[in-house]
Structure formats: C-alpha cells, structure tokens
Design a protein around this motif. Structure first.
Motif, PDB file in Angstrom:
ATOM      1  N   VAL A 289       0.828  -1.196   0.000  1.00 14.72           N
ATOM      2  CA  VAL A 289       0.000   0.000   0.000  1.00 14.72           C
ATOM      3  C   VAL A 289       0.866   1.251   0.000  1.00 14.72           C
ATOM      4  N   ARG A 293       0.220   3.555  -3.130  1.00 10.25           N
ATOM      5  CA  ARG A 293      -0.666   4.687  -2.874  1.00 10.25           C
ATOM      6  C   ARG A 293      -0.027   5.805  -2.065  1.00 10.25           C
ATOM      7  N   ASP A 297      -2.080   7.229   2.568  1.00 16.45           N
ATOM      8  CA  ASP A 297      -2.953   6.053   2.564  1.00 16.45           C
ATOM      9  C   ASP A 297      -2.340   4.900   3.348  1.00 16.45           C
ATOM     10  N   ARG A 300      -3.033   5.627   6.844  1.00 17.76           N
ATOM     11  CA  ARG A 300      -4.468   5.395   7.066  1.00 17.76           C
ATOM     12  C   ARG A 300      -4.753   3.905   7.233  1.00 17.76           C
ATOM     13  N   SER A 301      -4.050   3.062   6.475  1.00 18.14           N
ATOM     14  CA  SER A 301      -4.255   1.615   6.643  1.00 18.14           C
ATOM     15  C   SER A 301      -3.796   1.156   8.027  1.00 18.14           C
ATOM     16  N   TYR A 329       6.917   5.807   7.498  1.00 22.71           N
ATOM     17  CA  TYR A 329       5.852   4.814   7.713  1.00 22.71           C
ATOM     18  C   TYR A 329       6.194   3.905   8.892  1.00 22.71           C
ATOM     19  N   SER A 419      -1.255  15.575  -2.136  1.00 23.67           N
ATOM     20  CA  SER A 419      -1.936  14.407  -1.595  1.00 23.67           C
ATOM     21  C   SER A 419      -2.398  14.759  -0.193  1.00 23.67           C
ATOM     22  N   SER A 421      -5.450  13.950   2.896  1.00 22.15           N
ATOM     23  CA  SER A 421      -6.538  13.081   3.342  1.00 22.15           C
ATOM     24  C   SER A 421      -6.741  13.296   4.828  1.00 22.15           C
ATOM     25  N   ALA A 423      -8.739  11.057   7.859  1.00 18.82           N
ATOM     26  CA  ALA A 423      -9.526   9.845   8.120  1.00 18.82           C
ATOM     27  C   ALA A 423      -9.536   9.557   9.601  1.00 18.82           C
TER      28      ALA A 423
END
Length: 425
Positions: A289, A293, A297, A300-301, A329, A419, A421, A423
């Motif tokens: 991922v 992405r 993202d 977010r995962s 990450y 990018s 987001s 969430a």
C-alpha cells in the motif's frame, strides 16, 4: 479574526517580546558581573571555587536565551558542549577556563546587553515616549512651564499639544512597526554571539554524519540478517518440506492413490502458508500500500488496522522519495504500536505535513505518559532509523500524559500533485 486584527495582534506580541527581552538584558548584566568578579579573584585563589559556579550561572542564562530566541525569533542556536568537570576544584576551574563554550557564554553576557539588549529596547522606548505624548502631555502641559518640549515640539498652547499628541501617536506606531524587524535582528545577533563558529559546527556535523552512517550500516546489516533468517526458517523450510512431500506422494500415486491425494492436499496447504509468509516478509520490507498509494494512505491503513481510535490528518505535496516514505511509515507504525501497548491510550491523532523541505509527522495519544527516549529499544530504533536520513525524533511525555512524538525528515516532493486526506479509524 480578520487579517488586520491578526497583523495587529502579531505587532503587539512582537512588542511584548521586545520589552521582555530588554528587561532580561538587565539580568544578563548581573551574570556578566558575577562571572567577571570570579575571574578577577583567580589570582588570590578564591576564583578557583567561584569560576565553575559562575560558568553554571552563565550556562543557565544562555540556555534560557537559546530557548527564547528559537521560540520568539525563529533563529535556532545549537546547544553547546556540556561544561567540563574535574575531580578537584582546581581541575574544574582549569577545565572550565579551557572550554570555548564558557568564553562564548561570557562574551554573550558582556556584549549582548549593550548590543542586542539595546536594540530590543528601541520599540518599548518609542511606545512609552509616544504614550507620554498622547496620554500625559495634554493634562500636564500647563503645569510644566514655558520650557516644556516634547521631542522637537515646544508644548505651550492647545495647537502644540495636539501636535505633540499626533507625534506621540507616530512614535507608538513606529515602535510597534519596528518590533518585528528588531526581533529578527536580535535573533541573528544573538545567534552570532552564542552559536558555535563555523569550524566547530562543521566538525560537529561531520561527527553526526559519521555516527548516522555507522548506525545506517548496522541497521542495514541487521535487516539483511533478519530477512535471511526469516527466509531460512520460514519459506525455505516449507519449500523443502513441500518437495519431500511431493516425492512421497509420487511414490504412492499408483500403490495408494488415497494417501497420495491426502499428501497433495498437505502440499497445497503448505504452499499457501509459504506464500503468505513471503507476502508478510515483503510487507515488512516495503508494504504494497505504501509503494502503490503513498504515505497518507499507508498510514491510514495502519489506523484502520489498529484497535485504537486513530485520526489521520495528512496533507503532503504529492509523493515523497521512497526511502523517506518508508522511514516515516515504519516510525509512525512503531509509535502507534507503543501507544497501544504501553501508554494505555484510547485515542491517537496522527498529523503529516511537509514544509520548508521537511516532512513533519506528529503522533499524539491520550495515554498515561512518562515515555522516555533513553529507555526501551522501540524508540531508540525509531531514532536510529531517522538518523540515517538526517532526521530527528522529539518526545514530550509528562507523567499523566498526553504524549506527543514529533519526527522530522528532510524531504523533496517527487510529484507536483498534492496528496491530502483526513480519516478516522
């Protein structure tokens, strides 16, 4: 709040800071007198006891000044080397006198109040003088006699009182307007006084790069050993077992077809487990991922997989270099895991921003706090991973919480698209 109100508020804050810095210069003068007095007493021996104490007094003041300068002017001054120590009073005094950091602190104490201190005193002086012309002169000018002057205006009639009031208002406006550039000049001059010389900064930088390179090589070697061990103990062992089971099934296919089919079923199940282990191994090296992405993202995962209530607020200018995304990450993943395992947190907020060439990720949880970078291997591993990219990890975790971990990594966007987001998991 309108833009005009924001600008006015910024001017008032800058003026208040100038006034506080000008008052702090008086305390700096007292420190310089104490240090110079200790040095003056060296020939009679008493200075040997007083110099280390004076050095600690100077260091407390300079540390406080570095913190104020960074917060109020944006000029970050590197922390100096610790003050040297010795087994005896004479040894401590000699070590302090041989420390370049002590002499820089002393130079700042002696020169700062007469240079930067006077500089930041200009806006308060203008404002106070202006307020005198606006608020005091109109009520006292009749009692001050014919020699009453306000700046270059002789205050002797109603018209000159109005002129003095207008001039005072101009002084107030000038003092407020000068507060911002004066703060900037103050930060630059203080950084020049307290900061290390270029050669010392270069030497320190070389040492940091040498240490980070050694840590990166050690981390890479450990990662290769881990991959080799996982392959040898996991997928490789299953593949060897799978081959032996196929040979056994081949021998039984004619004499005992039922047993051969059972063995083939075991082969199918073993191959599926081996494939899953390979996928897990690849996921530990570079999550799909993340590769497909990007960092928002991927984080977010992580939030969706966590049992905590995790909110992700990410706004990045497109894709970042793959190595930077991977380091960020895994660092965020480790911080999120720590929040779940050790802090007793229920909610976590993750914020990702990229500005001025830095990727900044902030992970805040509402746990019990008390985390320490010097204890445990998880946070130390995160710091080593970031150090390989010249990144940093800062932790604020008072007892009782909350805990805020901020990591910064130098980055350069590899895509012009933004990018972003937000969430909640």
């Amino acid at each position: 709040m309108t833009d005009r109100q924001k600008r006015l508020r910024g001017l008032l804050v800058a003026y208040w800071r100038c006034q506080k810095l000008s008052l702090a210069a008086l305390a700096t003068c007292l420190r310089s007198l104490a240090a110079l007095g200790a040095l003056a007493l060296l020939p009679v021996g008493a200075g040997l006891l007083l110099v280390p104490r004076a050095a600690r007094l100077l260091r407390r003041g300079s540390d406080r000044e570095r913190d104020r300068t960074a917060r109020w002017t944006g000029t970050v001054i590197d922390a100096p080397d610790p003050l040297p120590t010795g087994p005896t009073a004479t040894g401590r005094a000699v070590a302090v006198l041989g420390s370049p950091a002590f002499w820089r602190d002393l130079a700042w104490c002696c020169l700062g109040p007469w240079s930067a201190g006077l500089l930041v005193a200009i806006p308060p002086t203008l404002v106070v003088h202006g307020l005198f012309g606006v608020l005091v002169q109109p009520f006292v000018w009749r009692h001050l006699g014919p020699d009453n002057w306000y700046a270059f205006v002789p205050v002797e009639s109603t018209g000159t009182v109005l002129a003095a009031a207008v001039l005072g208002a101009g002084f107030v406006a000038a003092g407020l307007w000068l507060s911002v550039p004066v703060l900037a000049r103050y930060g630059a001059w203080t950084g020049r006084l307290l900061g290390d010389p270029y050669a010392a900064r270069l030497e320190r930088r070389i040492g940091q790069l040498t240490d980070s390179r050694a840590d990166a090589l050690d981390t890479q070697a450990a990662e290769l050993r881990r991959i080799e061990r996982d392959l040898h103990d996991g997928a490789q062992a299953r593949l060897v077992s799978l081959g032996l089971t196929l040979d056994q099934a081949d021998r039984l296919v004619e004499s005992d077809p039922t047993a051969a089919r059972r063995l083939l079923g075991e082969v199918r199940a073993s191959s599926e487990r081996a494939l899953q282990e390979l996928r897990d191994l690849v996921h530990g090296i570079l999550p799909p991922v993340l590769a497909d992405r990007g960092l928002p993202d991927a984080v977010r995962s992580l939030a969706l997989d966590s049992f905590l209530d995790v909110e992700v607020d990410a706004e990045l200018p497109g894709r970042l270099p793959a190595a930077v995304e991977g380091a960020a990450y895994f660092a965020v993943a480790e911080l999120l895991a720590n929040a779940g395992k050790h802090s007793g947190a229920r909610t976590v907020r993750i914020r990702l921003r990229c500005a001025d060439g830095l990727l900044r990720a902030t992970v805040t949880d509402d746990g019990r706090g008390g985390a320490d970078l010097s204890r445990g291997t998880g946070l130390a591993g995160v710091r080593r991973r970031l150090a390989a990219f010249d990144g940093t990890l800062a932790l604020v975790s008072p007892p009782g919480g909350p805990t805020t971990a901020t990591l910064e990594l130098p980055c350069a966007s590899s895509s012009p698209k933004t990018s972003s987001s937000s969430a909640t998991a």
